[in-house]
Design an enzyme around this catalytic site. Structure first.
Site, short mmCIF file in Angstrom:
data_model
loop_
_atom_site.label_atom_id
_atom_site.label_comp_id
_atom_site.label_asym_id
_atom_site.label_seq_id
_atom_site.Cartn_x
_atom_site.Cartn_y
_atom_site.Cartn_z
N SER A 199 6.98 4.91 3.97
CA SER A 199 8.27 5.18 4.82
C SER A 199 8.57 6.61 5.11
O SER A 199 8.18 7.57 4.53
CB SER A 199 9.47 4.80 4.16
OG SER A 199 9.51 3.21 4.04
N GLU A 227 1.53 -7.33 -1.18
CA GLU A 227 2.92 -7.04 -1.54
C GLU A 227 4.05 -8.31 -1.40
O GLU A 227 4.69 -8.54 -2.20
CB GLU A 227 3.51 -5.91 -1.03
CG GLU A 227 4.82 -5.46 -1.43
CD GLU A 227 5.53 -4.11 -0.75
OE1 GLU A 227 5.20 -4.00 0.47
OE2 GLU A 227 6.46 -3.63 -1.24
#
Length: 394
Positions: free
Chosen positions: A131, A246
């Site tokens: 991010s 994930e």
């Protein structure tokens, strides 16, 4: 749909369940409702216990230090682990659940031998640097630059919302090595030692008074070329493969079933109109609806498990588990707050209220982030629409 285990698988399940019942320390049990994580010292202690048992990585082959379980045994193990109230381990989720499988597929032999053993033992802790500010959920808009210079890449830019960066030793990064093409192109995947000069880490304090995330700044940071995973410019493809791992592991279904059982226990202790809340017909209908949805998700896991058993890799269908599991978990946490009544407003006074009250409130607060991290629900719905349902992009 009828689901059953073989006699050997049933014996395995009993063995796993008994071990967790007898060996999960009281101070690490019932502490991570709603996706929150353990205090760091306890997390490292529990990681070491599982490593010494040989169970820190159920999916890894034994010759590489894992447990070497089959796909069905992995599912049973993960279900029983979370169903007994054992905590989530970020030390394991990021390194062994995401990076290590990627290194086995795309890393060099030197990278595998150098990094994976220390991930298993817990000697090195990893964090994920995806991010960035101003990129939001649009991961391809990242701007952290990595310029090739001799045997190094020179990094300048910033990552944010990086979980555990202040406790990690290494970070895996998506960086921009070329800005001339489409934004999904020119992205590369690097591994960086967080002790490298030029890296600054600043924790971000959350509503819970903890600092689960950090900002990470890179100022002329030199990362050796040998830390590039795959080829230069392949980062977008590698990130997609990593995020599928994930999302598949994002919501252990045993944890959801455990959360439902927690709601039931709390509602039996709360008195409403002179009776336990569990006897209220409106509340019972709400709980029953959630139980049906949880069991539906469980059967979806079984369906994907059957695909894995015949050799299929986790695909974009993993996005369904992420979006449905995260939103369902939030609904369960909402009902858990209703189950504890007005006590759900107090999360500081641990001396006065027992752990079930504290966990109800903390779990409700933390559950708000479940539909954001790992790819927001909006991103997951786009993946499902375009890659599973093959709908056209607008």
């Amino acid at each position: 749909m009828k689901v059953s285990y073989s006699s050997d698988e049933e014996r395995f399940r009993e063995e796993v369940r008994k071990w967790f019942e007898e060996n999960t320390p009281p101070d690490v049990k019932d502490q991570t409702l709603g996706g929150s994580t353990l205090e760091h010292d306890l997390m490292f202690k529990w990681h070491k216990t599982l490593y010494e048992k040989g169970w820190i990585s159920p999916e890894f082959p034994k010759e590489m230090g894992g447990a070497g379980f089959s796909e069905t045994e992995q599912f049973i193990f993960n279900y029983e682990y979370s169903h007994c109230g054992a905590p989530r381990l970020k030390t394991k989720l990021v390194s062994l659940g995401m990076l290590a499988p990627l290194l086995l597929q795309h890393g060099t032999k030197e990278q595998q031998d150098r990094f994976i053993p220390d991930m298993l033992s817990g000697k090195t802790i990893w964090c994920q640097g995806f991010s960035e500010p101003n990129a939001g959920s649009d991961l391809a808009s990242l701007n952290l630059k990595a310029v090739p210079e001799g045997n190094y890449f020179v990094l300048n830019g910033q990552k944010t919302w990086t979980s555990m960066a202040d406790h990690a030793d290494w970070i895996f990064l998506l960086v921009r090595t070329d800005s001339s093409g489409k934004k999904q192109e020119g992205i590369s995947f690097l591994l960086a030692d967080l002790k490298t000069p030029g890296i600054t880490i600043r924790p971000i304090e959350a509503l819970t008074d903890h600092a689960p995330f950090c900002e990470v700044f890179f100022d002329d940071v030199r990362v050796p070329r040998e830390n590039l995973v795959g080829k230069m410019g392949e980062g977008w493809k590698l990130a997609g493969a990593l995020l599928q791992h994930e999302r598949l592991n994002a919501f252990p279904v045993g944890e959801l079933i455990y959360a439902i059982e927690t709601v039931r226990k709390n509602s039996e202790k709360t008195i409403y109109r002179g009776k336990p809340l569990m006897q209220d017909p409106v509340f019972r209908r709400k709980l029953a609806a959630l139980e049906v949805d949880c069991n539906s998700l469980l059967y979806t896991f079984f369906r994907i498990l059957s695909q894995l058993k015949v050799g299929s890799a986790p695909g974009p269908e993993a996005s369904f588990l992420k979006v449905y599991g995260s939103e369902l978990y939030r609904r369960v946490m909402d009902l858990n707050i209703e189950a504890v009544g007005p006590y759900g407003q107090s999360w500081y006074n641990l001396e006065e209220f027992d752990n079930s009250i504290h966990q109800a409130t903390m779990g409700w607060i933390n559950s708000a982030s479940l539909t954001i991290w790992g790819g927001s629900s909006e991103i997951q719905r786009t993946v499902i629409a375009t890659q599973v349902l093959k709908l056209p992009r607008k």
